[in-house]
Motif scaffolding. Structure first.
Motif, PDB file in Angstrom:
ATOM      1  N   ALA A 160       4.592 -37.873   0.372  1.00  0.00           N
ATOM      2  CA  ALA A 160       5.979 -38.325   0.194  1.00  0.00           C
ATOM      3  C   ALA A 160       6.304 -39.535   1.063  1.00  0.00           C
ATOM      4  O   ALA A 160       7.165 -40.342   0.711  1.00  0.00           O
ATOM      5  CB  ALA A 160       6.943 -37.181   0.506  1.00  0.00           C
ATOM      6  N   ASP A 161       5.608 -39.679   2.202  1.00  0.00           N
ATOM      7  CA  ASP A 161       5.889 -40.807   3.094  1.00  0.00           C
ATOM      8  C   ASP A 161       4.669 -41.709   3.264  1.00  0.00           C
ATOM      9  O   ASP A 161       4.559 -42.428   4.250  1.00  0.00           O
ATOM     10  CB  ASP A 161       6.361 -40.308   4.457  1.00  0.00           C
ATOM     11  N   GLU A 162       3.753 -41.682   2.294  1.00  0.00           N
ATOM     12  CA  GLU A 162       2.506 -42.433   2.462  1.00  0.00           C
ATOM     13  C   GLU A 162       2.731 -43.935   2.376  1.00  0.00           C
ATOM     14  O   GLU A 162       2.055 -44.713   3.033  1.00  0.00           O
ATOM     15  CB  GLU A 162       1.474 -41.993   1.422  1.00  0.00           C
ATOM     16  N   ASP A 163       3.676 -44.394   1.561  1.00  0.00           N
ATOM     17  CA  ASP A 163       3.978 -45.824   1.490  1.00  0.00           C
ATOM     18  C   ASP A 163       4.676 -46.277   2.767  1.00  0.00           C
ATOM     19  O   ASP A 163       4.307 -47.282   3.378  1.00  0.00           O
ATOM     20  CB  ASP A 163       4.853 -46.116   0.271  1.00  0.00           C
ATOM     21  N   VAL A 164       5.691 -45.538   3.158  1.00  0.00           N
ATOM     22  CA  VAL A 164       6.401 -45.837   4.409  1.00  0.00           C
ATOM     23  C   VAL A 164       7.233 -44.615   4.791  1.00  0.00           C
ATOM     24  O   VAL A 164       7.778 -43.926   3.922  1.00  0.00           O
ATOM     25  CB  VAL A 164       7.305 -47.085   4.258  1.00  0.00           C
ATOM     26  N   ALA A 165       7.300 -44.340   6.086  1.00  0.00           N
ATOM     27  CA  ALA A 165       8.140 -43.255   6.572  1.00  0.00           C
ATOM     28  C   ALA A 165       9.575 -43.747   6.720  1.00  0.00           C
ATOM     29  O   ALA A 165       9.836 -44.959   6.812  1.00  0.00           O
ATOM     30  CB  ALA A 165       7.616 -42.745   7.914  1.00  0.00           C
ATOM     31  N   ALA A 166      10.512 -42.818   6.749  1.00  0.00           N
ATOM     32  CA  ALA A 166      11.914 -43.189   6.977  1.00  0.00           C
ATOM     33  C   ALA A 166      12.023 -43.934   8.303  1.00  0.00           C
ATOM     34  O   ALA A 166      11.489 -43.490   9.319  1.00  0.00           O
ATOM     35  CB  ALA A 166      12.787 -41.943   6.991  1.00  0.00           C
ATOM     36  N   GLY A 167      12.670 -45.093   8.293  1.00  0.00           N
ATOM     37  CA  GLY A 167      12.789 -45.910   9.490  1.00  0.00           C
ATOM     38  C   GLY A 167      11.618 -46.839   9.713  1.00  0.00           C
ATOM     39  O   GLY A 167      11.646 -47.661  10.636  1.00  0.00           O
ATOM     40  N   GLY A 168      10.562 -46.719   8.884  1.00  0.00           N
ATOM     41  CA  GLY A 168       9.416 -47.607   9.015  1.00  0.00           C
ATOM     42  C   GLY A 168       9.737 -49.014   8.545  1.00  0.00           C
ATOM     43  O   GLY A 168      10.727 -49.256   7.842  1.00  0.00           O
ATOM     44  N   VAL A 169       8.892 -49.968   8.931  1.00  0.00           N
ATOM     45  CA  VAL A 169       9.132 -51.374   8.613  1.00  0.00           C
ATOM     46  C   VAL A 169       8.678 -51.672   7.189  1.00  0.00           C
ATOM     47  O   VAL A 169       7.513 -51.477   6.833  1.00  0.00           O
ATOM     48  CB  VAL A 169       8.397 -52.296   9.604  1.00  0.00           C
ATOM     49  N   PRO A 177      13.250 -63.161   7.155  1.00  0.00           N
ATOM     50  CA  PRO A 177      14.191 -62.159   7.683  1.00  0.00           C
ATOM     51  C   PRO A 177      14.472 -62.398   9.160  1.00  0.00           C
ATOM     52  O   PRO A 177      13.579 -62.778   9.934  1.00  0.00           O
ATOM     53  CB  PRO A 177      13.449 -60.829   7.474  1.00  0.00           C
ATOM     54  N   VAL A 178      15.716 -62.170   9.560  1.00  0.00           N
ATOM     55  CA  VAL A 178      16.084 -62.377  10.961  1.00  0.00           C
ATOM     56  C   VAL A 178      15.577 -61.245  11.849  1.00  0.00           C
ATOM     57  O   VAL A 178      15.453 -61.407  13.063  1.00  0.00           O
ATOM     58  CB  VAL A 178      17.617 -62.519  11.116  1.00  0.00           C
ATOM     59  N   ALA A 179      15.267 -60.082  11.262  1.00  0.00           N
ATOM     60  CA  ALA A 179      14.767 -58.931  12.012  1.00  0.00           C
ATOM     61  C   ALA A 179      13.959 -58.062  11.054  1.00  0.00           C
ATOM     62  O   ALA A 179      13.978 -58.273   9.826  1.00  0.00           O
ATOM     63  CB  ALA A 179      15.927 -58.131  12.610  1.00  0.00           C
ATOM     64  N   ASP A 180      13.259 -57.080  11.616  1.00  0.00           N
ATOM     65  CA  ASP A 180      12.525 -56.151  10.762  1.00  0.00           C
ATOM     66  C   ASP A 180      13.476 -55.473   9.779  1.00  0.00           C
ATOM     67  O   ASP A 180      14.582 -55.064  10.145  1.00  0.00           O
ATOM     68  CB  ASP A 180      11.842 -55.063  11.607  1.00  0.00           C
ATOM     69  N   ILE A 181      13.041 -55.354   8.540  1.00  0.00           N
ATOM     70  CA  ILE A 181      13.806 -54.624   7.526  1.00  0.00           C
ATOM     71  C   ILE A 181      13.190 -53.235   7.415  1.00  0.00           C
ATOM     72  O   ILE A 181      11.996 -53.110   7.121  1.00  0.00           O
ATOM     73  CB  ILE A 181      13.766 -55.346   6.165  1.00  0.00           C
ATOM     74  N   THR A 182      13.980 -52.203   7.667  1.00  0.00           N
ATOM     75  CA  THR A 182      13.438 -50.845   7.743  1.00  0.00           C
ATOM     76  C   THR A 182      13.841 -50.008   6.531  1.00  0.00           C
ATOM     77  O   THR A 182      14.829 -50.288   5.850  1.00  0.00           O
ATOM     78  CB  THR A 182      13.903 -50.147   9.025  1.00  0.00           C
ATOM     79  N   ALA A 183      13.059 -48.959   6.300  1.00  0.00           N
ATOM     80  CA  ALA A 183      13.266 -48.095   5.134  1.00  0.00           C
ATOM     81  C   ALA A 183      14.364 -47.082   5.406  1.00  0.00           C
ATOM     82  O   ALA A 183      14.316 -46.366   6.416  1.00  0.00           O
ATOM     83  CB  ALA A 183      11.970 -47.367   4.790  1.00  0.00           C
ATOM     84  N   PRO A 184      15.364 -46.978   4.540  1.00  0.00           N
ATOM     85  CA  PRO A 184      16.409 -45.967   4.717  1.00  0.00           C
ATOM     86  C   PRO A 184      15.909 -44.552   4.465  1.00  0.00           C
ATOM     87  O   PRO A 184      16.511 -43.584   4.920  1.00  0.00           O
ATOM     88  CB  PRO A 184      17.466 -46.371   3.673  1.00  0.00           C
ATOM     89  N   ALA A 185      14.791 -44.413   3.763  1.00  0.00           N
ATOM     90  CA  ALA A 185      14.209 -43.097   3.482  1.00  0.00           C
ATOM     91  C   ALA A 185      12.718 -43.298   3.252  1.00  0.00           C
ATOM     92  O   ALA A 185      12.236 -44.425   3.083  1.00  0.00           O
ATOM     93  CB  ALA A 185      14.867 -42.464   2.252  1.00  0.00           C
ATOM     94  N   ALA A 186      11.984 -42.179   3.243  1.00  0.00           N
ATOM     95  CA  ALA A 186      10.548 -42.250   3.020  1.00  0.00           C
ATOM     96  C   ALA A 186      10.251 -42.707   1.597  1.00  0.00           C
ATOM     97  O   ALA A 186      11.027 -42.484   0.674  1.00  0.00           O
ATOM     98  CB  ALA A 186       9.908 -40.895   3.279  1.00  0.00           C
ATOM     99  N   LEU A 187       9.101 -43.369   1.440  1.00  0.00           N
ATOM    100  CA  LEU A 187       8.616 -43.776   0.117  1.00  0.00           C
ATOM    101  C   LEU A 187       7.205 -43.243  -0.076  1.00  0.00           C
ATOM    102  O   LEU A 187       6.413 -43.275   0.865  1.00  0.00           O
ATOM    103  CB  LEU A 187       8.607 -45.298  -0.011  1.00  0.00           C
ATOM    104  N   PRO A 188       6.876 -42.725  -1.251  1.00  0.00           N
ATOM    105  CA  PRO A 188       7.697 -42.734  -2.475  1.00  0.00           C
ATOM    106  C   PRO A 188       8.826 -41.711  -2.496  1.00  0.00           C
ATOM    107  O   PRO A 188       9.605 -41.676  -3.445  1.00  0.00           O
ATOM    108  CB  PRO A 188       6.674 -42.426  -3.571  1.00  0.00           C
ATOM    109  N   GLY A 189       8.922 -40.851  -1.480  1.00  0.00           N
ATOM    110  CA  GLY A 189      10.015 -39.886  -1.428  1.00  0.00           C
ATOM    111  C   GLY A 189       9.621 -38.507  -1.924  1.00  0.00           C
ATOM    112  O   GLY A 189      10.330 -37.524  -1.683  1.00  0.00           O
ATOM    113  N   ALA A 221      12.631 -49.306  -2.151  1.00  0.00           N
ATOM    114  CA  ALA A 221      13.354 -48.578  -1.112  1.00  0.00           C
ATOM    115  C   ALA A 221      14.866 -48.625  -1.319  1.00  0.00           C
ATOM    116  O   ALA A 221      15.611 -48.074  -0.510  1.00  0.00           O
ATOM    117  CB  ALA A 221      12.997 -49.150   0.258  1.00  0.00           C
ATOM    118  N   GLY A 222      15.322 -49.311  -2.352  1.00  0.00           N
ATOM    119  CA  GLY A 222      16.757 -49.401  -2.601  1.00  0.00           C
ATOM    120  C   GLY A 222      17.455 -50.470  -1.791  1.00  0.00           C
ATOM    121  O   GLY A 222      18.686 -50.501  -1.729  1.00  0.00           O
TER     122      GLY A 222
END
Length: 406
Positions: free
Chosen positions: A145-154, A40-52, A173-174
């Motif tokens: 709801a955000d234990e896998d990754v928070a919204a905006g997290g890497v 990846p050319v840059a960090d790929i971030t989560a559009p929403a929290a996971l698992p949501g 994350a879609g």
């Protein structure tokens, strides 16, 4: 270039830290199906929290944790069963004091609950009544709801090749397409009047089939590059320079095989110097000392020794890390390794790094020796051992790390 060139070799550590061309491949967007091992050319971030949503990690019953405090086999807690959660559906009931809701693994946690007690620690003693024999702490048996990754997290860091779990994380994350560095195009040029194409049926005296280019292409592909076998250049004045100019214009890395040994017929250094800047001609490594490194119009170039074993070993030590860097990855993925003991003494010379091919059998590394013109030394090897520059050798029985071939 006429006469004999004498050179001062750089150590492998100096090469890796000092020869760092700035060239990187540009970005392109690819689907997840084509993204494995891409950078990846840059960090790929989560559009929403996971698992949501908060969900259960076990089969059991959603409860208020305080209603299970003190529960044991001898003194269980009794809770009213007030409903059930279905997979893939939003709960239609809420947990109240003294109540519980049946939960499948992965089900949405109903309102009012802060834990899920495992079904193994429960029993339905009568219709609508659940006996609980183990307490559960708040948060037990669930993920937030955000234990896998928070919204905006890497989701995946830039500069690190994507692995299979990364692809699953992105899909969850879609994220269905990613911006990655284009695969580096690597031109592989062979030189020498004695070198003929692999398809040559009958060899004239003194001729050899071009084995090195095919092997180098395999190493390039294994490191995520796109090999381009650019043919064989005869030992004619000006021929190599012309081929190099064309290769530099179309490639991200140029590799010249069989033309960097210092001698009367060496054309590589002269041709490279005419179109670029030589960074070094000689690396303190065995095999592979007469290796040339240069930049031509910003494109890195490697001149490899003519012997196949030397060429492949030094490309693995220098070319592969350089190829990953061109693709945007500063730290190449580690190779698998194992720790074993040497079967015999290994001699070396201080100030030179030795790459020794070995077979591994029953926890013992058996060195394989042979002339650097023999590819069978590599094909028989399970991996290699590094004898570092300061050492004058390694004793039999020494525990060593063997870098394994995949």
């Amino acid at each position: 270039m006429s006469g004999r060139e004498f050179f001062t070799a750089r150590t492998l550590a100096e090469v890796r830290s000092g020869f760092r061309p700035a060239h990187r491949t540009p970005a392109e967007r690819v689907p997840l199906s084509a993204a494995l091992h891409r950078v990846p050319v840059a960090d790929i971030t989560a559009p929403a929290a996971l698992p949501g949503f908060a969900r259960s990690t076990v089969d059991g019953f959603a409860v208020r944790a305080m209603d299970t405090y003190g529960a044991s086999d001898g003194l269980p807690s009794y809770l009213d069963l007030i409903g059930a959660v279905r997979m893939g559906a939003e709960p239609t009931v809420a947990v109240r004091a003294g109540g519980c809701v049946a939960m499948p693994t992965g089900g949405v946690l109903p309102a009012g609950a802060d834990a899920v007690v495992m079904v193994e620690y429960t029993a339905e003693t009568m219709p609508g009544t659940i006996e609980v024999t183990r307490p559960v702490a708040p948060g037990g048996g669930i993920v937030r709801a955000d234990e896998d990754v928070a919204a905006g997290g890497v989701l995946a860091p830039g500069g690190r090749p994507l692995r299979a779990p990364d692809l699953g994380f992105l899909a969850a994350a879609g994220v269905t397409t990613v911006a990655v560095h284009r695969r580096p195009r690597v031109a592989i040029i062979s030189t020498g009047d004695e070198v003929v194409p692999p398809g040559t049926v009958e060899l004239a005296p003194g001729q050899v089939r071009d084995a090195t280019a095919s092997a180098l292409a395999g190493l390039v592909a294994d490191a995520g590059g796109e090999p381009v076998i650019a043919g064989i250049v005869p030992d004619e004045p000006g021929a190599l320079k012309e081929r190099l100019v064309a290769a530099v214009a179309e490639s991200d890395l140029v590799v010249v095989s069989a033309g960097s040994s210092v001698g009367a017929r060496d054309e590589t250094a002269g041709a490279v110097a005419a179109i670029g800047e030589i960074w070094c001609h000689g690396i303190a490594v065995k095999p592979g000392k007469p290796t040339l490194l240069a930049e031509c119009s910003g494109i890195p170039l490697i001149g490899l020794p003519g012997n196949p074993l030397s060429a492949l070993v030094v490309f693995g030590q220098v070319g592969v890390p350089l190829l990953w860097r061109i693709a945007g990855c500063e730290a190449p993925p580690p190779q698998p390794s194992t720790r074993v003991r040497l079967s015999r003494d290994l001699a070396s010379a201080a100030g030179r790094l030795d790459v020794v091919q070995v077979m591994v059998r029953n926890g013992v590394a058996e060195p394989i020796f042979g002339p650097s013109a023999l590819l069978s030394v590599l094909t028989r090897a399970d991996g290699y051992v590094i004898v570092p520059e300061p050492a004058t050798g390694l004793d039999a029985g020494t525990e060593v790390e063997v870098i394994l071939y995949r």
